[in-house]
Motif scaffolding. Sequence first.
Motif: not given
Length: 434
Positions: A282-293
């Motif tokens: 339930t409710n996994p969280i992803i912070f995908a912070c690579a920039n720009p993609n």
Amino acid sequence: MAEKPSFQQASLDYHKAKSEFDTNGKTGTLLTKPCTTQEELAMAYSPGVAYPCLEIQKDANLAYEYTNKGNLVAVISDGTAVLGLGDIGHLAGKPVMEGKGVLFKSFANVDAVDIELNTKDPDEIIKIIAAMADSFGGINLEDISAPRCFEIEERLKEICNVPVFHDDQHGTAVITTAGLMNVIEMSGKKAENLKVVIIGAGAAGIACAKMYKKLGIKNITMLDSKGVIHSGRSDLNRYKKLFALETTDRTLGDAMKNADMVLGLSRPDLITPQMVKSMSRTNPIIFACANPNPEITPAEAKAARPDVIIGTGRSDYPNQVNNVLGFPQIFRGALDVRATKITENMKLAASHALAALAKEAVPEQVKQAHHRQNMEFGHEYIIPSPFDRRVLVYVASAVAKAAIQDGVARVKDFDTEAYKIKLQRLADHLDGKI
């Protein structure tokens, strides 16, 4: 009709002078006192300037009263880890450091001067910064490569009598910790039971891991370019060794199984939909912070798991992990109580403040800035918007209060509520309301 210039050309033009009285670059000197009469000239320089000099000679703390020290931050870099560009050299990094000054001024009314150092020697960098630190109210280290950045910051914090803050480390940590706090609350999960995966063992990754531990998270799997950081590896520096696990996991796919959170600080398209499907129930969280993609786009992640909560480093997606939510306001609070350090408690206070603000009703102008009709606490809004001026009030006041509590503030007579009112007036001023 003239063809619209490309974004690249528009950006290059933006950095150049627009008129004969303009200057190249993005920052300059703003005079805060008039110098239009003989009397004003005599006070600005000789002979009148001698009087504040002599007062400061008697009591160094009076530099906060008679100079710009209390509102001045040095943004210092050696150009070895500039944004996603890498080691491009100290002078090539100058536009970024000027840009940092723009953000300091725009979001917290903090003056900043950029300093680019033509050396990569940590000892020399430390010596140079330590020698000049007293001229400033704080030092913002920027775009210095790991692991050198850890040693540089650690030693400068011991030497200097003003706050030293490496934003590449702590900014991302403060903001993602705020988002994680809110997801924990929304999901009913407990920090000590979470499995967290961090892709990238550079400055930001290690700082985030340290802060998550302070939040109570015990199970952290970190990966570098060679895979999972585990106890069987012999190629780890002393910073990575702190996160070496006894585990059979070797790949990102292995590590993401049953993970409650993944923090990406690496490169685009690294996370697959199948990896997202393998995360916690339930409710996994992803912070995908690579920039720009990002490591995975929100659309791809939600197609794999509709219940996923995802943030990226981009402003065109919800839940932007943007360091401008942290460093200007953290320094504002630290400067206003004349802090000697930025402590772990001050950083955690900033995270709590951001988490709390995300639960408040969002002003209409903020919604308009994001072209969204609905913005309320939930999967699509766990981190406040950079356009919400209340960030300044919430974060700066929390940081200042924590500095007082930690005994690192020179200001002793501090009224938190009065300070919040002052910050709100500053926010209104920055918005052009007063």
